[in-house]
Design an enzyme around this catalytic site. Structure first.
Site, PDB file in Angstrom:
ATOM      1  N   GLN A 226       3.076   9.971   1.403  1.00  0.00           N
ATOM      2  CA  GLN A 226       4.378   9.296   1.547  1.00  0.00           C
ATOM      3  C   GLN A 226       5.333   9.661   0.408  1.00  0.00           C
ATOM      4  O   GLN A 226       6.531   9.452   0.515  1.00  0.00           O
ATOM      5  CB  GLN A 226       4.199   7.773   1.621  1.00  0.00           C
ATOM      6  CG  GLN A 226       3.488   7.315   2.899  1.00  0.00           C
ATOM      7  CD  GLN A 226       3.294   5.825   2.944  1.00  0.00           C
ATOM      8  OE1 GLN A 226       2.322   5.307   2.405  1.00  0.00           O
ATOM      9  NE2 GLN A 226       4.224   5.114   3.559  1.00  0.00           N
TER      10      GLN A 226
ATOM     11  N   HIS B  23      -2.486   7.535   7.328  1.00  0.00           N
ATOM     12  CA  HIS B  23      -1.509   8.430   6.676  1.00  0.00           C
ATOM     13  C   HIS B  23      -2.179   9.728   6.220  1.00  0.00           C
ATOM     14  O   HIS B  23      -1.577  10.800   6.267  1.00  0.00           O
ATOM     15  CB  HIS B  23      -0.882   7.753   5.450  1.00  0.00           C
ATOM     16  CG  HIS B  23       0.263   6.833   5.756  1.00  0.00           C
ATOM     17  ND1 HIS B  23       1.433   7.260   6.348  1.00  0.00           N
ATOM     18  CD2 HIS B  23       0.442   5.508   5.509  1.00  0.00           C
ATOM     19  CE1 HIS B  23       2.268   6.240   6.471  1.00  0.00           C
ATOM     20  NE2 HIS B  23       1.698   5.158   5.971  1.00  0.00           N
TER      21      HIS B  23
ATOM     22  N   HIS C  92      -4.570   1.501   7.862  1.00  0.00           N
ATOM     23  CA  HIS C  92      -3.197   2.015   7.983  1.00  0.00           C
ATOM     24  C   HIS C  92      -2.999   3.178   7.004  1.00  0.00           C
ATOM     25  O   HIS C  92      -2.462   4.233   7.369  1.00  0.00           O
ATOM     26  CB  HIS C  92      -2.222   0.865   7.677  1.00  0.00           C
ATOM     27  CG  HIS C  92      -0.783   1.246   7.602  1.00  0.00           C
ATOM     28  ND1 HIS C  92       0.168   0.777   8.483  1.00  0.00           N
ATOM     29  CD2 HIS C  92      -0.094   2.026   6.716  1.00  0.00           C
ATOM     30  CE1 HIS C  92       1.349   1.265   8.159  1.00  0.00           C
ATOM     31  NE2 HIS C  92       1.224   2.019   7.088  1.00  0.00           N
ATOM     32  N   GLU C  93      -3.441   2.988   5.746  1.00  0.00           N
ATOM     33  CA  GLU C  93      -3.235   4.025   4.731  1.00  0.00           C
ATOM     34  C   GLU C  93      -4.104   5.256   5.015  1.00  0.00           C
ATOM     35  O   GLU C  93      -3.663   6.392   4.799  1.00  0.00           O
ATOM     36  CB  GLU C  93      -3.527   3.480   3.325  1.00  0.00           C
ATOM     37  CG  GLU C  93      -2.682   2.291   2.900  1.00  0.00           C
ATOM     38  CD  GLU C  93      -1.185   2.520   3.006  1.00  0.00           C
ATOM     39  OE1 GLU C  93      -0.742   3.687   2.924  1.00  0.00           O
ATOM     40  OE2 GLU C  93      -0.448   1.529   3.191  1.00  0.00           O
TER      41      GLU C  93
ATOM     42  N   CYS D 262       5.716  -0.299   7.573  1.00  0.00           N
ATOM     43  CA  CYS D 262       5.434   0.941   6.837  1.00  0.00           C
ATOM     44  C   CYS D 262       6.677   1.338   6.057  1.00  0.00           C
ATOM     45  O   CYS D 262       7.782   1.349   6.615  1.00  0.00           O
ATOM     46  CB  CYS D 262       5.052   2.052   7.821  1.00  0.00           C
ATOM     47  SG  CYS D 262       4.650   3.607   7.004  1.00  0.00           S
ATOM     48  N   LEU D 263       6.478   1.684   4.786  1.00  0.00           N
ATOM     49  CA  LEU D 263       7.624   2.073   3.956  1.00  0.00           C
ATOM     50  C   LEU D 263       8.244   3.382   4.454  1.00  0.00           C
ATOM     51  O   LEU D 263       9.400   3.659   4.152  1.00  0.00           O
ATOM     52  CB  LEU D 263       7.179   2.205   2.497  1.00  0.00           C
ATOM     53  CG  LEU D 263       6.607   0.912   1.897  1.00  0.00           C
ATOM     54  CD1 LEU D 263       6.019   1.163   0.518  1.00  0.00           C
ATOM     55  CD2 LEU D 263       7.677  -0.181   1.834  1.00  0.00           C
TER      56      LEU D 263
ATOM     57  N   GLY E 126       0.839  -1.189   0.000  1.00  0.00           N
ATOM     58  CA  GLY E 126       0.000   0.000   0.000  1.00  0.00           C
ATOM     59  C   GLY E 126       0.874   1.240   0.000  1.00  0.00           C
ATOM     60  O   GLY E 126       2.081   1.170   0.319  1.00  0.00           O
TER      61      GLY E 126
HETATM   62  O1  K1U Z   1       4.030   2.302   3.981  1.00  0.00           O
HETATM   63  C1  K1U Z   1       2.943   1.822   3.790  1.00  0.00           C
HETATM   64  O2  K1U Z   1       1.926   2.395   4.135  1.00  0.00           O
HETATM   65  C2  K1U Z   1       2.861   0.482   3.105  1.00  0.00           C
HETATM   66  C3  K1U Z   1       2.819  -0.688   4.053  1.00  0.00           C
HETATM   67  C4  K1U Z   1       1.375  -1.171   4.134  1.00  0.00           C
HETATM   68  C5  K1U Z   1       1.024  -2.067   5.277  1.00  0.00           C
HETATM   69  C6  K1U Z   1       1.708  -3.226   5.530  1.00  0.00           C
HETATM   70  C7  K1U Z   1       1.334  -4.052   6.580  1.00  0.00           C
HETATM   71  C8  K1U Z   1       0.279  -3.706   7.374  1.00  0.00           C
HETATM   72  C9  K1U Z   1      -0.383  -2.538   7.141  1.00  0.00           C
HETATM   73  C10 K1U Z   1      -0.024  -1.725   6.082  1.00  0.00           C
HETATM   74  C11 K1U Z   1       3.719  -1.783   3.475  1.00  0.00           C
HETATM   75  O3  K1U Z   1       3.537  -2.208   2.392  1.00  0.00           O
HETATM   76  S1  K1U Z   1       5.024  -2.348   4.463  1.00  0.00           S
HETATM   77  C12 K1U Z   1       5.761  -3.636   3.460  1.00  0.00           C
HETATM   78  C13 K1U Z   1       4.959  -4.883   3.412  1.00  0.00           C
HETATM   79  O4  K1U Z   1       4.035  -5.060   4.170  1.00  0.00           O
HETATM   80  C14 K1U Z   1       5.277  -5.932   2.403  1.00  0.00           C
HETATM   81  C15 K1U Z   1       6.333  -5.797   1.541  1.00  0.00           C
HETATM   82  C16 K1U Z   1       6.601  -6.812   0.618  1.00  0.00           C
HETATM   83  C17 K1U Z   1       5.818  -7.924   0.557  1.00  0.00           C
HETATM   84  C18 K1U Z   1       4.768  -8.072   1.422  1.00  0.00           C
HETATM   85  C19 K1U Z   1       4.492  -7.072   2.345  1.00  0.00           C
HETATM   86 ZN    ZN Z   2       2.577   3.303   6.080  1.00  0.00          ZN
END
Ligand code: K1U
Ligand code: ZN
Length: 170
Positions: free
Chosen positions: A52, A141, A137-138, A95-96, A47
């Site tokens: 971001q 943000h 979560h998004e 979270c990225l 996401g």
């Molecule tokens: O930064 C963000 O908002 C994105 C975040 C979204 C998220 C992940 C987990 C729970 C709630 C929200 C991510 O994408 S973190 C990376 C991640 O979860 C992932 C990366 C590669 C493969 C699978 C998952």
């Molecule tokens: Zn995030």
């Protein structure tokens, strides 16, 4: 399409509240969504909210498809939560914008959403499981809230310190 840099804590832009898109979804918004999707896939993540990448608009992209499944990009413009379940569920979030930090957050297990899609059509949809976790979560943000804001002050400050140190050491 273009990759955009992802802001990380403690960048103050991440604490900004995003504003709704008025007057419908335009080609400029679709170009932003395309860039966000490419940036999210490259990260990689599941996401991404526009803030971001430094754009304070209420836009989210998401793809919850599995590794061996066809891509399934989703776009959410001006999302609103219409209903939340009383039942709560924990999920270990990442979270990225807070790279390499993961912790449990407890949120409503199911939500009913209203949003505009890529074409600007209004959609009402129920979300559960990872979809419910990720959209909440998004949407945090969009309010300038990070998942670490749901943790204790000690955990939050430790997370920010770890991200800063990792960036200094790179
Ligand atoms: O930064 C963000 O908002 C994105 C975040 C979204 C998220 C992940 C987990 C729970 C709630 C929200 C991510 O994408 S973190 C990376 C991640 O979860 C992932 C990366 C590669 C493969 C699978 C998952
Ligand atoms: Zn995030």
């Amino acid at each position: 399409m273009a990759l955009r840099p992802i802001l990380t804590v403690p960048d103050p832009v991440l604490k900004q509240k995003s504003r709704p898109i008025e007057g419908g979804v335009t080609d400029d918004h679709r170009r932003l969504m395309d860039d966000m999707l490419e940036t999210m896939y490259a990260a990689p993540g599941i996401g991404l909210a526009a803030i971001q990448v430094g754009v304070p608009l209420r836009i989210i992209v998401m793809d919850l498809s599995g590794k061996d499944e066809p891509k399934a990009p989703r776009f959410f413009v001006n999302p609103e939560i219409l209903e939340k379940s009383e039942e709560m569920a924990p999920y270990e979030e990442g979270c990225l914008s807070v790279p390499d930090i993961y912790d449990d957050v407890v949120r409503p297990a199911r939500v009913k959403l209203k949003f505009l899609d890529y074409e600007g059509r209004e959609v009402v949809e129920d979300a559960d499981g990872l979809f419910a976790v990720c959209i909440q979560h998004e949407m945090d943000h969009l309010e300038g809230v990070l998942f670490i804001d749901h943790l204790s002050r000690l955990k939050r400050e430790t997370a920010v310190r770890k991200v800063r140190k990792a960036q200094r050491d790179r």
